[in-house]
Design a protein around this motif. Structure first.
Motif, PDB file in Angstrom:
ATOM      1  N   SER A   1       0.861  -1.178   0.000  1.00  0.00           N
ATOM      2  CA  SER A   1       0.000   0.000   0.000  1.00  0.00           C
ATOM      3  C   SER A   1       0.895   1.225   0.000  1.00  0.00           C
ATOM      4  O   SER A   1       2.128   1.100  -0.007  1.00  0.00           O
ATOM      5  CB  SER A   1      -0.914   0.015   1.229  1.00  0.00           C
ATOM      6  N   LYS A   2       0.310   2.380   0.051  1.00  0.00           N
ATOM      7  CA  LYS A   2       1.112   3.607   0.116  1.00  0.00           C
ATOM      8  C   LYS A   2       1.831   3.732   1.459  1.00  0.00           C
ATOM      9  O   LYS A   2       2.741   4.558   1.610  1.00  0.00           O
ATOM     10  CB  LYS A   2       0.246   4.840  -0.115  1.00  0.00           C
ATOM     11  N   ASP A   3       1.429   2.891   2.431  1.00  0.00           N
ATOM     12  CA  ASP A   3       2.016   2.955   3.761  1.00  0.00           C
ATOM     13  C   ASP A   3       2.919   1.777   4.103  1.00  0.00           C
ATOM     14  O   ASP A   3       3.721   1.863   5.030  1.00  0.00           O
ATOM     15  CB  ASP A   3       0.907   3.018   4.830  1.00  0.00           C
ATOM     16  N   THR A   4       2.795   0.668   3.367  1.00  0.00           N
ATOM     17  CA  THR A   4       3.411  -0.584   3.794  1.00  0.00           C
ATOM     18  C   THR A   4       4.218  -1.234   2.681  1.00  0.00           C
ATOM     19  O   THR A   4       3.753  -1.357   1.551  1.00  0.00           O
ATOM     20  CB  THR A   4       2.331  -1.573   4.281  1.00  0.00           C
TER      21      THR A   4
ATOM     22  N   GLU B   1       9.544   7.390   4.357  1.00  0.00           N
ATOM     23  CA  GLU B   1       8.511   7.506   3.324  1.00  0.00           C
ATOM     24  C   GLU B   1       7.332   6.560   3.555  1.00  0.00           C
ATOM     25  O   GLU B   1       6.267   6.761   2.987  1.00  0.00           O
ATOM     26  CB  GLU B   1       9.119   7.215   1.942  1.00  0.00           C
ATOM     27  N   PHE B   2       7.521   5.511   4.349  1.00  0.00           N
ATOM     28  CA  PHE B   2       6.472   4.525   4.604  1.00  0.00           C
ATOM     29  C   PHE B   2       6.275   4.357   6.105  1.00  0.00           C
ATOM     30  O   PHE B   2       7.221   4.482   6.887  1.00  0.00           O
ATOM     31  CB  PHE B   2       6.833   3.173   3.977  1.00  0.00           C
ATOM     32  N   ASP B   3       5.054   4.046   6.511  1.00  0.00           N
ATOM     33  CA  ASP B   3       4.756   3.885   7.933  1.00  0.00           C
ATOM     34  C   ASP B   3       5.314   2.597   8.500  1.00  0.00           C
ATOM     35  O   ASP B   3       5.710   2.546   9.666  1.00  0.00           O
ATOM     36  CB  ASP B   3       3.237   3.905   8.165  1.00  0.00           C
ATOM     37  N   GLU B   4       5.349   1.538   7.689  1.00  0.00           N
ATOM     38  CA  GLU B   4       5.782   0.255   8.218  1.00  0.00           C
ATOM     39  C   GLU B   4       6.411  -0.609   7.129  1.00  0.00           C
ATOM     40  O   GLU B   4       6.003  -0.579   5.976  1.00  0.00           O
ATOM     41  CB  GLU B   4       4.605  -0.493   8.861  1.00  0.00           C
TER      42      GLU B   4
ATOM     43  N   THR C   1       8.907  -0.016  12.196  1.00  0.00           N
ATOM     44  CA  THR C   1       8.314   1.312  12.087  1.00  0.00           C
ATOM     45  C   THR C   1       9.378   2.312  12.529  1.00  0.00           C
ATOM     46  O   THR C   1      10.455   1.923  12.996  1.00  0.00           O
ATOM     47  CB  THR C   1       7.052   1.457  12.947  1.00  0.00           C
ATOM     48  N   GLU C   2       9.109   3.584  12.387  1.00  0.00           N
ATOM     49  CA  GLU C   2      10.091   4.607  12.768  1.00  0.00           C
ATOM     50  C   GLU C   2      10.416   4.460  14.253  1.00  0.00           C
ATOM     51  O   GLU C   2       9.577   4.647  15.117  1.00  0.00           O
ATOM     52  CB  GLU C   2       9.534   6.003  12.494  1.00  0.00           C
TER      53      GLU C   2
ATOM     54  N   LYS D   1      -4.873  -6.680   9.709  1.00  0.00           N
ATOM     55  CA  LYS D   1      -4.933  -5.624   8.699  1.00  0.00           C
ATOM     56  C   LYS D   1      -6.103  -5.813   7.737  1.00  0.00           C
ATOM     57  O   LYS D   1      -6.280  -5.039   6.795  1.00  0.00           O
ATOM     58  CB  LYS D   1      -3.627  -5.588   7.892  1.00  0.00           C
TER      59      LYS D   1
END
Length: 209
Positions: A46-49, A73-76, A117-118, A133
């Motif tokens: 996805s845009k996050d993963t 750039e990505f959450d996870e 993650t960050e 998810k």
């Protein structure tokens, strides 16, 4: 994201790809400057993963460098350690999504899974994490995986293009129950090319309707 390929025949391929991307004005999010290592790609979920598998075509230091570079750039980032054998050479040999809430996977290959993650890292159960998810995983058997069961091409949400020899009757039945349409073809010519269906496919445009 520039990969750094393992086979000697593809050495320095990323140099040519980088030049082409620069001429097209396409920004590069990640590239590897070191010479001792390989990284042959990841899956964007996805845009996050992002999903990255530690396979025979990857070296662990390059994976850690990749994760460090793209976490802004990505959450996870989902990481999975996979046996170092040819049959699991790329992430899509053991996992592939049919639509946003459904996927096929060969779960015995997931020796260890972690979520980055960050600022944090934790071990996860891959199947359970994906279920949380909202993604149901239909497992494939060992024989199906050896026939590249996970290496199909999604044409649209719920429609896949796949080898006619890849899936067992039970898996096809479960997919039919989920409303999945399979467009089959016999892979003789593609198998002669030395790669899987996804390896031989270049998606030029993807739209969400």
């Amino acid at each position: 994201m520039l990969s750094k390929m393992r086979p000697p025949a593809r050495e320095n391929e990323e140099v040519v790809v980088k030049e082409a991307l620069n001429k097209l004005g396409i920004p590069i999010l990640n590239e590897f400057n070191g010479s001792e290592g390989f990284f042959e790609g990841c899956l964007l979920l996805s845009k996050d993963t992002v999903f990255v598998a530690d396979t025979e075509r990857h070296t662990y230091p390059f994976i850690l460098e990749f994760i460090s570079n793209i976490l802004s750039e990505f959450d996870e980032i989902i990481y999975a350690r996979i046996p170092k054998t040819r049959r699991y050479m790329h992430p899509d040999t053991i996992f592939n999504r049919i639509r946003e809430d459904l996927a096929l996977a060969y779960l015995p290959a997931f020796e260890e899974s972690r979520l980055y993650t960050e600022g944090s890292r934790e071990r996860i159960d891959f199947e359970g994490f994906m279920r949380e998810k909202g993604v149901e995983i239909i497992p494939v058997s060992d024989s199906e995986q050896s026939r590249l069961a996970c290496s199909f091409v999604p044409l649209d949400s719920g429609t896949i293009f796949h080898y006619d020899i890849a899936l067992n009757t039970e898996t096809k039945r479960r997919l039919a129950q989920e409303g999945v349409e399979i467009i089959p073809f016999h892979p003789e010519a593609l198998l002669a090319g030395g790669g899987s269906l996804r390896c031989h496919t270049l998606r030029l445009c993807r739209r969400k309707h």
